[in-house]
Design a protein around this motif. Structure first.
Motif, PDB file in Angstrom:
ATOM      1  N   ASN A 188      -0.866  -3.347 -11.314  1.00 47.42           N
ATOM      2  CA  ASN A 188      -0.408  -4.417 -10.421  1.00 47.42           C
ATOM      3  C   ASN A 188       1.013  -4.153  -9.980  1.00 47.42           C
ATOM      4  OD1 ASN A 188      -2.783  -6.080 -10.694  1.00 47.42           O
ATOM      5  ND2 ASN A 188      -2.110  -6.369 -12.815  1.00 47.42           N
ATOM      6  N   LEU A 189       1.244  -4.329  -8.695  1.00 50.65           N
ATOM      7  CA  LEU A 189       2.611  -4.193  -8.201  1.00 50.65           C
ATOM      8  C   LEU A 189       2.802  -5.126  -7.011  1.00 50.65           C
ATOM      9  CD1 LEU A 189       3.040  -0.902  -6.201  1.00 50.65           C
ATOM     10  CD2 LEU A 189       0.837  -1.605  -7.071  1.00 50.65           C
ATOM     11  N   THR A 190       4.026  -5.213  -6.573  1.00 50.94           N
ATOM     12  CA  THR A 190       4.329  -6.098  -5.455  1.00 50.94           C
ATOM     13  C   THR A 190       4.900  -5.274  -4.308  1.00 50.94           C
ATOM     14  OG1 THR A 190       5.022  -7.619  -7.165  1.00 50.94           O
ATOM     15  CG2 THR A 190       5.431  -8.274  -4.892  1.00 50.94           C
ATOM     16  N   VAL A 191       4.328  -5.456  -3.140  1.00 51.34           N
ATOM     17  CA  VAL A 191       4.844  -4.775  -1.950  1.00 51.34           C
ATOM     18  C   VAL A 191       5.281  -5.838  -0.950  1.00 51.34           C
ATOM     19  CG1 VAL A 191       4.295  -3.233  -0.052  1.00 51.34           C
ATOM     20  CG2 VAL A 191       3.302  -2.818  -2.294  1.00 51.34           C
ATOM     21  N   ASP A 192       6.540  -5.864  -0.631  1.00 54.72           N
ATOM     22  CA  ASP A 192       7.085  -6.857   0.301  1.00 54.72           C
ATOM     23  C   ASP A 192       6.652  -8.275  -0.065  1.00 54.72           C
ATOM     24  OD1 ASP A 192       8.251  -4.843   1.712  1.00 54.72           O
ATOM     25  OD2 ASP A 192       6.601  -4.656   3.149  1.00 54.72           O
ATOM     26  N   GLY A 193       6.635  -8.558  -1.361  1.00 51.55           N
ATOM     27  CA  GLY A 193       6.287  -9.905  -1.789  1.00 51.55           C
ATOM     28  C   GLY A 193       4.791 -10.140  -1.932  1.00 51.55           C
ATOM     29  N   THR A 194       3.952  -9.159  -1.492  1.00 51.44           N
ATOM     30  CA  THR A 194       2.504  -9.323  -1.633  1.00 51.44           C
ATOM     31  C   THR A 194       2.059  -8.603  -2.904  1.00 51.44           C
ATOM     32  OG1 THR A 194       2.476  -9.001   0.734  1.00 51.44           O
ATOM     33  CG2 THR A 194       0.332  -9.099  -0.365  1.00 51.44           C
TER      34      THR A 194
ATOM     35  N   CYS B 191       1.022   0.640  -0.503  1.00 57.26           N
ATOM     36  CA  CYS B 191       1.634  -0.104   0.595  1.00 57.26           C
ATOM     37  C   CYS B 191       0.612  -0.336   1.703  1.00 57.26           C
ATOM     38  CB  CYS B 191       2.834   0.641   1.162  1.00 57.26           C
ATOM     39  SG  CYS B 191       4.236   0.677   0.051  1.00 57.26           S
ATOM     40  N   GLU B 192      -0.195   0.692   1.980  1.00 58.02           N
ATOM     41  CA  GLU B 192      -1.219   0.528   3.013  1.00 58.02           C
ATOM     42  C   GLU B 192      -2.226  -0.525   2.600  1.00 58.02           C
ATOM     43  OE1 GLU B 192      -2.770   4.400   3.933  1.00 58.02           O
ATOM     44  OE2 GLU B 192      -1.309   4.588   5.564  1.00 58.02           O
ATOM     45  N   GLU B 193      -2.534  -0.510   1.302  1.00 60.46           N
ATOM     46  CA  GLU B 193      -3.447  -1.513   0.755  1.00 60.46           C
ATOM     47  C   GLU B 193      -2.896  -2.910   1.008  1.00 60.46           C
ATOM     48  OE1 GLU B 193      -6.894  -1.511  -2.115  1.00 60.46           O
ATOM     49  OE2 GLU B 193      -6.029  -0.075  -0.749  1.00 60.46           O
ATOM     50  N   ALA B 194      -1.587  -3.025   0.875  1.00 57.52           N
ATOM     51  CA  ALA B 194      -0.942  -4.331   1.046  1.00 57.52           C
ATOM     52  C   ALA B 194      -0.673  -4.637   2.518  1.00 57.52           C
ATOM     53  CB  ALA B 194       0.367  -4.368   0.260  1.00 57.52           C
ATOM     54  N   GLY B 195      -1.038  -3.705   3.390  1.00 58.45           N
ATOM     55  CA  GLY B 195      -0.878  -3.961   4.812  1.00 58.45           C
ATOM     56  C   GLY B 195       0.474  -3.571   5.380  1.00 58.45           C
ATOM     57  N   ALA B 196       1.269  -2.880   4.584  1.00 57.49           N
ATOM     58  CA  ALA B 196       2.574  -2.442   5.098  1.00 57.49           C
ATOM     59  C   ALA B 196       2.430  -1.033   5.669  1.00 57.49           C
ATOM     60  CB  ALA B 196       3.604  -2.446   3.978  1.00 57.49           C
ATOM     61  N   GLU B 197       2.916  -0.838   6.858  1.00 57.21           N
ATOM     62  CA  GLU B 197       2.783   0.467   7.488  1.00 57.21           C
ATOM     63  C   GLU B 197       3.964   1.357   7.109  1.00 57.21           C
ATOM     64  OE1 GLU B 197       2.218   2.356  11.858  1.00 57.21           O
ATOM     65  OE2 GLU B 197       1.948   0.197  11.663  1.00 57.21           O
ATOM     66  N   ILE B 198       3.675   2.548   6.665  1.00 55.23           N
ATOM     67  CA  ILE B 198       4.730   3.475   6.263  1.00 55.23           C
ATOM     68  C   ILE B 198       4.732   4.644   7.239  1.00 55.23           C
ATOM     69  CG2 ILE B 198       5.609   4.920   4.395  1.00 55.23           C
ATOM     70  CD1 ILE B 198       5.405   2.155   3.427  1.00 55.23           C
ATOM     71  N   PRO B 199       5.857   4.920   7.889  1.00 57.93           N
ATOM     72  CA  PRO B 199       5.886   6.082   8.778  1.00 57.93           C
ATOM     73  C   PRO B 199       5.822   7.372   7.956  1.00 57.93           C
ATOM     74  CG  PRO B 199       8.078   5.169   8.545  1.00 57.93           C
ATOM     75  CD  PRO B 199       7.163   4.239   7.813  1.00 57.93           C
ATOM     76  N   ARG B 200       5.205   8.406   8.501  1.00 51.34           N
ATOM     77  CA  ARG B 200       5.118   9.673   7.752  1.00 51.34           C
ATOM     78  C   ARG B 200       4.873  10.817   8.726  1.00 51.34           C
ATOM     79  NH1 ARG B 200      -0.299   8.028   6.462  1.00 51.34           N
ATOM     80  NH2 ARG B 200       0.615   5.995   6.239  1.00 51.34           N
ATOM     81  N   PHE B 201       5.273  12.017   8.309  1.00 53.65           N
ATOM     82  CA  PHE B 201       4.944  13.221   9.065  1.00 53.65           C
ATOM     83  C   PHE B 201       4.182  14.220   8.213  1.00 53.65           C
ATOM     84  CE2 PHE B 201       8.731  11.676  11.342  1.00 53.65           C
ATOM     85  CZ  PHE B 201       8.140  11.472  12.573  1.00 53.65           C
TER      86      PHE B 201
ATOM     87  N   ASP C 124       4.004  -3.220 -12.435  1.00 53.92           N
ATOM     88  CA  ASP C 124       5.048  -4.192 -12.099  1.00 53.92           C
ATOM     89  C   ASP C 124       6.155  -3.633 -11.211  1.00 53.92           C
ATOM     90  OD1 ASP C 124       3.657  -5.999 -13.709  1.00 53.92           O
ATOM     91  OD2 ASP C 124       4.652  -5.194 -15.494  1.00 53.92           O
ATOM     92  N   MET C 125       5.844  -2.602 -10.464  1.00 54.97           N
ATOM     93  CA  MET C 125       6.816  -2.091  -9.499  1.00 54.97           C
ATOM     94  C   MET C 125       7.049  -3.155  -8.427  1.00 54.97           C
ATOM     95  SD  MET C 125       6.101   1.731  -8.204  1.00 54.97           S
ATOM     96  CE  MET C 125       6.898   3.116  -8.963  1.00 54.97           C
ATOM     97  N   VAL C 126       8.278  -3.241  -7.960  1.00 48.76           N
ATOM     98  CA  VAL C 126       8.561  -4.121  -6.829  1.00 48.76           C
ATOM     99  C   VAL C 126       9.041  -3.241  -5.685  1.00 48.76           C
ATOM    100  CG1 VAL C 126       9.905  -6.057  -5.984  1.00 48.76           C
ATOM    101  CG2 VAL C 126       9.145  -6.000  -8.373  1.00 48.76           C
ATOM    102  N   VAL C 127       8.178  -3.106  -4.683  1.00 49.50           N
ATOM    103  CA  VAL C 127       8.458  -2.180  -3.581  1.00 49.50           C
ATOM    104  C   VAL C 127       8.850  -2.970  -2.353  1.00 49.50           C
ATOM    105  CG1 VAL C 127       7.469  -0.367  -2.125  1.00 49.50           C
ATOM    106  CG2 VAL C 127       6.756  -0.586  -4.501  1.00 49.50           C
ATOM    107  N   SER C 128       9.848  -2.475  -1.659  1.00 48.00           N
ATOM    108  CA  SER C 128      10.224  -3.116  -0.408  1.00 48.00           C
ATOM    109  C   SER C 128      10.165  -2.084   0.703  1.00 48.00           C
ATOM    110  CB  SER C 128      11.635  -3.685  -0.531  1.00 48.00           C
ATOM    111  OG  SER C 128      12.077  -4.059   0.744  1.00 48.00           O
ATOM    112  N   THR C 129       9.446  -2.400   1.764  1.00 47.40           N
ATOM    113  CA  THR C 129       9.339  -1.440   2.873  1.00 47.40           C
ATOM    114  C   THR C 129      10.087  -1.926   4.099  1.00 47.40           C
ATOM    115  OG1 THR C 129       7.383  -2.423   3.885  1.00 47.40           O
ATOM    116  CG2 THR C 129       7.005  -0.873   2.085  1.00 47.40           C
ATOM    117  N   LYS C 130      10.710  -3.081   3.999  1.00 44.08           N
ATOM    118  CA  LYS C 130      11.333  -3.634   5.196  1.00 44.08           C
ATOM    119  C   LYS C 130      12.806  -3.953   5.001  1.00 44.08           C
ATOM    120  CE  LYS C 130       7.156  -5.608   7.224  1.00 44.08           C
ATOM    121  NZ  LYS C 130       6.115  -5.817   6.203  1.00 44.08           N
ATOM    122  N   SER C 131      13.361  -3.602   3.822  1.00 45.59           N
ATOM    123  CA  SER C 131      14.746  -3.986   3.568  1.00 45.59           C
ATOM    124  C   SER C 131      15.696  -3.182   4.448  1.00 45.59           C
ATOM    125  CB  SER C 131      15.083  -3.755   2.101  1.00 45.59           C
ATOM    126  OG  SER C 131      15.074  -2.368   1.847  1.00 45.59           O
ATOM    127  N   ASP C 132      16.936  -3.622   4.481  1.00 43.84           N
ATOM    128  CA  ASP C 132      17.947  -2.948   5.302  1.00 43.84           C
ATOM    129  C   ASP C 132      18.156  -1.516   4.844  1.00 43.84           C
ATOM    130  OD1 ASP C 132      18.225  -5.146   6.815  1.00 43.84           O
ATOM    131  OD2 ASP C 132      20.044  -5.893   5.824  1.00 43.84           O
TER     132      ASP C 132
END
Lengths: 198, 694
Positions: B6-12, B26-36, B72-80
């Protein structure tokens, strides 16, 4: 550093001498089955010792010996600047141009090389000398310095380097290490501290 | 280990399997991550740094593609700080990337372009000279503009992992790193075009498509490929009436997202050598004619002599057309119908002639025997699936036939039926391997079936499958690998000689002796014209190839991109094509031609539109109605009369595909395929003696 390319004139083939071939199989045997590719750097280095430089047939032959794709061996050979992809002179001068040596006069040494040998990468007509500028060789305390084949020549001046190159060309025996009165990296003119009780 | 993390991505809150990467979570949580550099079908490289995210308590941003999740990771994909990190990475990437989007073929569908819009700055702070890189030669299909390369190494990983030809590498280092093949040789792969799709920038682009169109001016049609029997899902991009390019579509159970070079680059063959009006032979020459004239000519020859007509269906024709042809031949009261123009000895229960394991099922097999097949040339995408399974380990592979250069390690245990008989009798080492395997697979190629003793080989292979436990309630490891997209549909619809009917070889003999007076070649171009004697030949097809050259009457039909039609792939999976264009000139959809002809002959077929035809067809083959489905098939069963292994000759197995780039009339009409064949010839010439040919 600049883009490194294979030399335009390549020999037709490459083969290790008998002695080197048995040394190579010893190196390959050090690694477990299926991990032979780990011996790539040792073999490329030995090939360079044998020929002076790494030719395309040498890279290809070694890749085949290690059962790895040719391009993977090429990646290694082009990655490390210690592998010469073009022929070098009998005495290959690697001149350090990094900050400490530069502060201590590496530019003067470079002009000596330019005058005596030519542009970096050029080989003299007699085949004796060639030179390249390299990054720090880790002998800053004896700056400025050059490495010629396997040896360091340190505390150089324009005059002493010119003499050194001439001696090498003439086949004379030369002293390695500091080219002034220093012993190792001790102070010039003898010790200044720790001279015993005073 | 089955416990979820279990982990949290952007509060989800999300819960994923252990070992999942942060990016996937993150994709599972609906957060889009840019990648090359990250690609879900390739190994993780973690070198582009575009996917940086912030993880609580981590000292700095982490590359999410390469970092596994922890509880219990807390991931943020939208922070400054994430935004700043991505902008920093993007600025570095753009330092050496040229600003040549207006002349770049990737423009409009470029990952870098899209992501620069999201994360790029408004202006460059870089005042020095940009790096320039020499272009590299990679063969006739892949065009390189290496200055644009951002060193994601997707192409390197694809060549190594999926294509199995480790020929692309990164030489030099740092700013001077360059992607190239060894000494700039052209890529020796049938899947090389996929590096074009993988390249996130315009460094590797399609050479035949270069500078011809922009993505937004193309009409995109999702359809099915017919260059081999895999049934790869494709998208045909048209500008007006002209096919501009073909791209793969994702289908996890068929082609994943890969496509063979023949399927991808054959489009110029769709625009050339087309039959766009009927022709009638006038002495030596074929003279243009109207449909009425052509039909009248046929009616004159056929009237009252229907029983002396024969029909052969080709490799690229659709289910509907074959059904209509069969219906017409029934009306003509002729039993001489065959869809196996290569002479393969396939018939009997459905399990005898399809790829029972299914393509996705290859990943579950644990031993493989290839009999008379070189999947690398016969079905490159399916071959990639075998390689995928091979890379998972514990997958012994043996081949029967001439030694071939496959993209995985395979033990060539013999050349012909002798060895097959030994394996069957348990006298060969590989018998044990098959017997010990829980889910063994046997793949039988057309090369082993088109022989005179094809029946016996088929029977022996089925017997071997039964003996080694390859056929059970839960597993069916007996497979026939087809090379023709039309074949399974033809066999399903019963385009086989009826009672007293002649097969392909029989039709040719009878045509020479005069017993058969009329031969209908429906897209059948692999029949030598001279073998049809003096028979009256009607050719129905899309391209002016061998069949049309021999024909007395040519009726122009639609190519696979110009009709809505059902094709059944080698697994028995029916899939429907969609028309990307209308047939050229006066050409018509295949079934309409048979329907119109039947009316002229006074034998009107009982369907007036596609829906009527399909419902009649679904009565014969109900599984056709389940588009994209795999239906239960009868277990393979060898006919008792063929069971004696002694009936097999000693001749070595040959492969059915030797000229990969010229297997059908569309490929033969393509200039790109000719270029590929030439490049292959050159490459083989240079490495003479080190590899096998073809």
């Amino acid at each position: 550093m600049s883009v490194r390319r294979l030399h335009a004139d390549q020999p037709d083939s490459f083969a290790f001498s008998d002695e080197n071939a048995s040394w190579a199989s010893g190196q390959i045997a050090k690694f477990p089955e299926g991990r032979q590719a780990s011996a790539i750097i040792a073999l490329l280095w030995q090939a360079q010792k044998q020929e002076g430089w790494l030719s395309e047939p040498a890279i290809r032959t070694i890749a085949d010996m290690l059962d790895m794709p040719h391009i993977r061996a090429m990646e290694v050979a082009t990655f490390y600047t210690m592998f010469n992809l073009s022929p070098v002179g009998e005495h290959f001068v690697q001149l350090c141009g990094t900050t400490p040596c530069w502060l201590r006069g590496a530019d003067d040494l470079k002009s000596v090389c330019r005058n005596v040998i030519g542009e970096p990468g050029d080989i003299t007509e007699d085949g004796k000398l060639s030179w390249l500028e390299v990054e720090c060789l880790g002998a800053c305390v004896n700056a400025p310095m050059v490495q010629i084949n396997d040896d360091f020549y340190e505390d150089l001046t324009a005059a002493s380097l010119e003499q050194l190159l001439q001696d090498l060309r003439d086949g004379k025996t030369v002293a390695t290490g500091p080219q002034n009165s220093r012993h190792g990296s001790e102070p010039e003119g003898g010790l200044t501290v720790l001279k015993g009780e005073q | 280990m089955s416990d979820k993390v279990n982990l949290t991505v952007d509060g989800t809150a999300v819960s994923v399997a252990p070992g999942t990467t942060i990016l996937q979570a993150c994709e599972e949580a609906g957060a889009e991550i840019p990648r090359f550099c990250y690609h879900e079908r390739l190994s993780v490289a973690g070198n582009c740094r575009m996917c940086l995210v912030e993880v609580e308590k981590a000292p700095k941003p982490v590359a999410s593609c390469a970092m596994p999740v922890a509880p219990d990771m807390v991931v943020s994909t939208k922070s400054d700080s994430v935004k700043a990190a991505r902008e920093g990475v993007m600025e570095f990437l753009l330092i050496n990337h040229p600003l040549d989007c207006p002349i770049c073929d990737q423009g409009g569908e470029c990952d870098l372009q899209d992501q620069a819009l999201g994360f790029g700055g408004d202006a460059s702070r870089f005042a020095d000279n940009k790096r320039a890189v020499e272009n590299k030669h990679m063969g006739p299909l892949v065009s390189t503009i290496m200055t644009r390369c951002i060193h994601c190494t997707r192409c390197v990983r694809f060549a190594q992992e999926v294509a199995g030809v480790p020929e692309i590498g990164a030489i030099g280092r740092g700013e001077d790193m360059e992607i190239t093949t060894y000494l700039e040789a052209s890529l020796d792969s049938e899947l090389s075009g996929n590096v074009i799709d993988l390249c996130p920038v315009g460094a590797l682009t399609s050479r035949p498509y270069a500078f011809t169109a922009r993505p937004w001016e193309l009409k995109k049609t999702e359809t099915i490929d017919v260059m081999d029997a895999v049934g790869s899902n494709i998208r045909v991009d048209m500008r007006g009436r002209e096919a501009m390019r073909i791209m793969p579509r994702n289908h996890d159970d068929v082609n994943e997202e890969w496509l063979s070079d023949k399927s991808r680059f054959v489009w110029d063959g769709l625009n050339t050598q087309r039959l766009d009006r009927p022709y009638v032979r006038d002495g030596q020459n074929l003279a243009p004619a109207s449909w009425e004239e052509a039909f009248a000519h046929i009616a004159e020859k056929l009237n009252g002599k229907g029983a002396k007509a024969a029909a052969i269906a080709g490799d690229l024709v659709c289910g509907e057309g074959q059904f209509a042809l069969k219906a017409l031949m029934d009306k003509l009261e002729s039993p001489h119908v065959d869809c196996r123009q290569d002479g393969a000895k396939l018939s009997g229960p459905r399990g005898n002639y399809i790829f029972n394991t299914s393509i996705a099922g290859i990943e579950e097999a644990d031993a493989l025997l290839l009999i008379g097949t070189n999947p690398r040339l016969e079905a490159p995408v399916l071959n990639a699936r075998i390689r995928k399974r091979y890379l998972m380990g514990n997958f012994p592979i043996a081949t029967l036939g001439a030694p071939a250069e496959l993209t995985y390690e395979a033990d060539n245990i013999g050349a012909g039926p002798d060895t097959l008989a030994d394996v069957l009798a348990g006298k060969h080492g590989f018998s044990d391997v098959l017997a010990k395997a829980e889910r063994p697979m046997i793949i039988l190629g057309q090369g082993a079936l088109t022989r005179a003793d094809g029946d016996a080989v088929l029977a022996a292979a089925i017997a071997l499958a039964e003996k080694s436990g390859a056929i059970s309630d839960t597993w069916n490891g007996f497979n026939v690998l087809h090379t023709a997209a039309a074949r399974v549909a033809g066999l399903d619809l019963g385009l086989l000689p009826g009672e007293g009917g002649l097969d392909v070889a029989g039709i040719q003999q009878a045509a020479q002796s005069g017993e058969v007076e009329t031969v209908i070649l429906y897209g059948a171009d692999e029949i030598a014209g001279a073998s049809l004697g003096d028979a009256f030949v009607i050719y129905i097809g899309s391209h002016g190839d061998r069949g049309a050259h021999r024909a007395d009457v040519i009726l122009p039909a639609a190519a696979y991109t110009e009709k809505q039609a059902i094709y059944v792939n080698t697994e028995g999976r029916p899939q429907m094509t969609e028309p990307a264009a209308t047939p050229p000139g006066e050409a018509r959809e295949d079934w309409k031609i048979f329907r119109a002809l039947s009316e002229v002959l006074g034998l009107t077929l009982p369907f007036d539109n596609l829906a009527d035809l399909r419902s009649a067809m679904f009565e014969v083959a109900p599984h056709f109605a389940q588009l994209d489905g795999l239906s239960e098939s009868a277990a393979p069963q060898a006919a008792a009369k063929d069971m004696a292994a002694a009936k097999m000759s000693r001749e070595a197995f040959a492969y059915s595909v030797n000229d990969f780039y010229f297997t059908n009339p569309i490929a033969r009409a393509s200039a790109t395929m000719a270029d590929c064949a030439k490049a292959k010839q050159q490459r083989d010439g240079e490495t003479e003696g080190t590899g096998t040919h073809g």
